[in-house]
Write an enzyme that holds these catalytic residues in place. Structure first.
Site, PDB file in Angstrom:
ATOM      1  CB  VAL A  15      -0.947  -0.230   1.243  1.00 57.54           C
ATOM      2  CG1 VAL A  15      -1.653   0.946   1.175  1.00 57.54           C
ATOM      3  CG2 VAL A  15      -1.913  -1.206   1.375  1.00 57.54           C
ATOM      4  N   GLY A 136     -11.244  -2.028   1.496  1.00 55.79           N
ATOM      5  CA  GLY A 136     -10.442  -1.235   0.112  1.00 55.79           C
ATOM      6  C   GLY A 136     -10.739  -0.172  -0.162  1.00 55.79           C
ATOM      7  N   GLY A 189      -0.668  -9.345  -3.584  1.00 56.82           N
ATOM      8  CA  GLY A 189      -0.648  -8.290  -2.414  1.00 56.82           C
ATOM      9  C   GLY A 189      -2.035  -8.132  -1.768  1.00 56.82           C
ATOM     10  CG  ASP A 203      -8.719  -8.402   7.304  1.00 61.77           C
ATOM     11  OD1 ASP A 203      -8.039  -7.464   7.524  1.00 61.77           O
ATOM     12  OD2 ASP A 203      -9.309  -8.297   6.245  1.00 61.77           O
ATOM     13  CE  LYS A 207     -10.644  -5.453   6.019  1.00 61.47           C
ATOM     14  NZ  LYS A 207     -10.352  -6.383   4.766  1.00 61.47           N
TER      15      LYS A 207
HETATM   16  P1  NAP Z   1       3.194  -4.769   3.664  1.00 57.96           P
HETATM   17  O1  NAP Z   1       3.213  -5.123   2.386  1.00 57.96           O
HETATM   18  O2  NAP Z   1       3.728  -5.993   4.608  1.00 57.96           O
HETATM   19  O3  NAP Z   1       4.033  -3.358   4.085  1.00 57.96           O
HETATM   20  C1  NAP Z   1       4.314  -3.229   5.280  1.00 57.96           C
HETATM   21  C2  NAP Z   1       5.302  -2.058   5.383  1.00 57.96           C
HETATM   22  O4  NAP Z   1       5.605  -1.615   6.738  1.00 57.96           O
HETATM   23  C3  NAP Z   1       6.648  -2.602   4.746  1.00 57.96           C
HETATM   24  O5  NAP Z   1       7.096  -1.382   3.974  1.00 57.96           O
HETATM   25  C4  NAP Z   1       7.356  -2.677   6.237  1.00 57.96           C
HETATM   26  O6  NAP Z   1       9.040  -2.333   6.088  1.00 57.96           O
HETATM   27  C5  NAP Z   1       6.936  -1.594   6.985  1.00 57.96           C
HETATM   28  N1  NAP Z   1       7.055  -1.946   8.308  1.00 57.96           N
HETATM   29  C6  NAP Z   1       6.708  -3.117   9.265  1.00 57.96           C
HETATM   30  N2  NAP Z   1       6.918  -2.964  10.278  1.00 57.96           N
HETATM   31  C7  NAP Z   1       7.666  -1.984  10.551  1.00 57.96           C
HETATM   32  C8  NAP Z   1       8.390  -1.149  11.566  1.00 57.96           C
HETATM   33  N3  NAP Z   1       8.588  -1.576  12.863  1.00 57.96           N
HETATM   34  N4  NAP Z   1       9.291  -0.113  11.425  1.00 57.96           N
HETATM   35  C9  NAP Z   1       9.094   0.460  10.150  1.00 57.96           C
HETATM   36  N5  NAP Z   1       8.504   0.110   8.959  1.00 57.96           N
HETATM   37  C10 NAP Z   1       7.889  -1.140   9.558  1.00 57.96           C
HETATM   38  O7  NAP Z   1       1.682  -4.548   3.986  1.00 57.96           O
HETATM   39  P2  NAP Z   1       0.539  -3.761   3.375  1.00 57.96           P
HETATM   40  O8  NAP Z   1      -0.145  -4.964   2.368  1.00 57.96           O
HETATM   41  O9  NAP Z   1       1.007  -2.761   2.551  1.00 57.96           O
HETATM   42  O10 NAP Z   1      -0.455  -3.306   4.370  1.00 57.96           O
HETATM   43  C11 NAP Z   1      -0.368  -2.114   5.353  1.00 57.96           C
HETATM   44  C12 NAP Z   1      -1.423  -1.807   6.026  1.00 57.96           C
HETATM   45  O11 NAP Z   1      -2.748  -1.695   5.152  1.00 57.96           O
HETATM   46  C13 NAP Z   1      -1.858  -2.861   7.204  1.00 57.96           C
HETATM   47  O12 NAP Z   1      -2.435  -2.413   8.170  1.00 57.96           O
HETATM   48  C14 NAP Z   1      -2.886  -3.618   6.136  1.00 57.96           C
HETATM   49  O13 NAP Z   1      -3.738  -4.426   6.939  1.00 57.96           O
HETATM   50  C15 NAP Z   1      -3.372  -2.472   5.570  1.00 57.96           C
HETATM   51  N6  NAP Z   1      -4.150  -2.885   4.162  1.00 57.96           N
HETATM   52  C16 NAP Z   1      -3.760  -3.621   3.369  1.00 57.96           C
HETATM   53  C17 NAP Z   1      -4.381  -3.699   2.123  1.00 57.96           C
HETATM   54  C18 NAP Z   1      -3.800  -4.600   1.010  1.00 57.96           C
HETATM   55  O14 NAP Z   1      -4.464  -4.792  -0.006  1.00 57.96           O
HETATM   56  N7  NAP Z   1      -2.535  -5.025   0.994  1.00 57.96           N
HETATM   57  C19 NAP Z   1      -5.696  -3.383   2.027  1.00 57.96           C
HETATM   58  C20 NAP Z   1      -6.359  -2.674   3.135  1.00 57.96           C
HETATM   59  C21 NAP Z   1      -5.555  -2.268   4.140  1.00 57.96           C
HETATM   60  P3  NAP Z   1       9.756  -3.265   5.036  1.00 57.96           P
HETATM   61  O15 NAP Z   1       9.225  -3.064   3.731  1.00 57.96           O
HETATM   62  O16 NAP Z   1      11.300  -2.493   5.120  1.00 57.96           O
HETATM   63  O17 NAP Z   1       9.878  -4.598   5.524  1.00 57.96           O
HETATM   64  N1  HSE Z   2      -5.895  -8.803   3.694  1.00 62.95           N
HETATM   65  C1  HSE Z   2      -7.094  -8.122   3.245  1.00 62.95           C
HETATM   66  C2  HSE Z   2      -8.289  -8.492   2.333  1.00 62.95           C
HETATM   67  C3  HSE Z   2      -6.550  -6.735   2.810  1.00 62.95           C
HETATM   68  O1  HSE Z   2      -7.831  -9.522   1.722  1.00 62.95           O
HETATM   69  O2  HSE Z   2      -9.054  -7.826   2.333  1.00 62.95           O
HETATM   70  C4  HSE Z   2      -7.659  -5.442   2.489  1.00 62.95           C
HETATM   71  O3  HSE Z   2      -8.237  -5.059   3.964  1.00 62.95           O
END
Ligand code: NAP
Ligand code: HSE
Length: 440
Positions: A15, A136, A189, A203, A207
């Site tokens: 994200v 999302g 992702g 999850d 929500k």
């Molecule tokens: P992700 O790809 O795992 O990315 C997490 C990021 O956070 C990485 O860049 C990681 O650093 C960084 N991070 C983790 N722990 C850290 C720390 N202690 N200090 C500094 N940086 C740290 O996760 P994502 O999918 O982008 O999701 C991020 C958030 O959005 C989560 O809360 C998730 O639930 C939410 N979300 C995700 C989606 C989706 O479709 N992916 C949809 C809605 C909401 P590194 O890259 O260096 O490891």
């Molecule tokens: N892991 C979550 C999903 C990301 O699959 O819906 C969006 O919140």
């Protein structure tokens, strides 16, 4: 033009990197829309050396997001790391306490600490925006928090996890295995860092807990949600559901009852002719039933970098535009200090239809015994049938499928226990609740 809005982004994964890319490639259009530039001043992630496909030249790097929240010269802290405690909670608390606006996509954090964080934000007169945390890219938070004020909600439900819907859809349509579908969802992702949060329903529960607070003005109660994931849904269940005119979806449902608010997350059979049954892949759907408006169904991309970054961007541009009155919108629609304790309706008193699949020994009297146990518990059957796609020889295990009319959860549990005690079951019974959308 007004001064630039200075933001810091913690988390540069799926994200975060999408958000940086969009902010950079659309900088001029965003400045036009908001009347000011949006400037990424600082970022934080764990691994400074990782290539994220975005240009971070000239942007301050912080190894520690709490340090960024407390020292960077920013007015908005964007949290995109994930996790209900640790760096996410510490940095968001620090940012709000410092008087920064916060934008987050982190439903786990809000489900655990949302009311506490809302109190800090409201006390400081800053915004805590979290559109991306639920469904999302679908603008469900703003709709519930702002557009539907004054409506009294009776039921809210939906498909709120893209990973699970993607898995169930591909299993049904392409006959792929659960494990292969999950791997693909991770590659795209969609999945959480720990995908058991997706497939075991946590999850969706996070929500749902947030939406329940918005709908009913009650404090967030994520731990009091009845929870079942999709990991024990088999292709056999999916086919049997289709044969009976249903599709299986992982739904989150919150419903007002006479005894309190029922919150539940479980695989659910929805009629094939309903709109929600046709919501496929990573797409999410949220249905809101209220007294003034009636039913509102919102459908859209539920996960993935761009879909989620779109919602995060909306939250940031809201702050950049500083619409009059924006600062006064309570985080969960109701001012945090006025939110009521959550009054839980017991799952045992849930009322609805049930699909029950039993694998039984092939012996005389089994069918009659099952029907009798149902009747003993006051359960009226819509259908009972021996079900198999293939020829089953006499003496082989048999599959029996029951569909009940509306009945009580407690009665179904008693009937299933009584059937188990008879000794002819082979394996655990599969029980799937049926939900009827308004359009079915
Ligand atoms: P992700 O790809 O795992 O990315 C997490 C990021 O956070 C990485 O860049 C990681 O650093 C960084 N991070 C983790 N722990 C850290 C720390 N202690 N200090 C500094 N940086 C740290 O996760 P994502 O999918 O982008 O999701 C991020 C958030 O959005 C989560 O809360 C998730 O639930 C939410 N979300 C995700 C989606 C989706 O479709 N992916 C949809 C809605 C909401 P590194 O890259 O260096 O490891
Ligand atoms: N892991 C979550 C999903 C990301 O699959 O819906 C969006 O919140």
């Amino acid at each position: 033009m007004a001064d630039a809005l200075r933001i810091g982004i913690a988390g540069l994964g799926t994200v975060g990197a999408s958000l940086v890319r969009i902010l950079q490639t659309r900088a001029d259009a965003l400045a036009m829309a908001c009347g000011r530039q949006i400037e990424i001043v600082a970022v934080s992630a764990r691994d400074r050396t990782r290539d994220r496909g975005v240009d971070l030249t000239g942007i301050e790097w912080h190894d520690n997001p709490v340090d960024m929240a407390t020292t960077a010269d920013i007015s908005v802290f964007v949290e995109l790391m994930g996790g209900d405690n640790g760096a996410a909670a510490d940095s968001v608390r620090a940012a709000l306490s410092r008087g920064l606006h916060v934008v987050t996509a982190n439903k786990a954090l809000l489900a655990r600490h949302g009311v506490e964080l809302a109190k800090i934000a409201e006390g400081k007169g800053v915004l805590l925006n979290y559109e991306a945390a639920v469904a999302g890219g679908i603008p469900v938070i703003k709709t519930m928090r702002e557009s539907l004020t004054g409506n009294s909600f009776s039921r809210i439900y939906g498909i709120m996890n893209g990973t699970c819907n993607y898995i169930l859809t591909r299993m049904e349509k392409e006959g792929l295995s659960f494990a292969d579908c999950l791997k693909e969802a991770q590659r795209l992702g969609y999945a959480e860092a720990d995908p058991t949060f997706d497939i075991e329903g946590n999850d969706t529960a996070h929500k749902l807990a947030i939406m329940t607070a918005l709908a009913f003005g009650s404090e967030i109660a994520a731990d009091e949600i009845y929870l079942e994931g999709i990991s024990n849904i088999s292709i056999e269940d999916i086919h049997a559901a289709a044969d009976l005119g249903y599709r299986i979806k992982l739904l989150g449902v919150a419903q007002k009852t006479e005894t309190g608010i029922e919150q539940r997350v479980h695989p659910t059979m929805v009629p094939l002719d309903s709109v929600i049954a046709k919501v496929d892949g990573v797409t999410n759907a949220v249905a809101l039933e209220s007294d003034i408006l009636g039913e509102l169904l919102m459908v859209g991309p539920g996960a993935g970098g761009n879909a989620t970054a779109s919602a995060v961007l909306g939250d940031i541009t809201d702050i950049a535009k500083s619409r009059p009155g924006t600062q006064d919108v309570p985080v969960f629609g109701t001012p945090a200090r006025l939110m009521q304790p959550y009054r839980q309706a017991e799952m045992q008193s849930h009322e609805g239809g049930y699909f029950i699949r039993l694998t039984v020994e092939d012996r005389a009297g089994v069918f009659a015994s099952i029907a009798a146990k149902m009747a003993d518990n006051g359960i009226s059957l819509e259908s009972i049938m021996q079900h198999s796609k293939r020829q089953v020889a006499a003496g082989d295990p048999q599959t029996i499928i029951l569909v009940t009319h509306a009945t009580m959860e407690a009665s179904v549990r008693k009937a299933v226990s009584a059937i188990k005690a008879e000794g002819y079951l082979l394996g655990e019974p599969q029980v799937i609740r049926i939900e009827r959308p308004k359009d079915s």
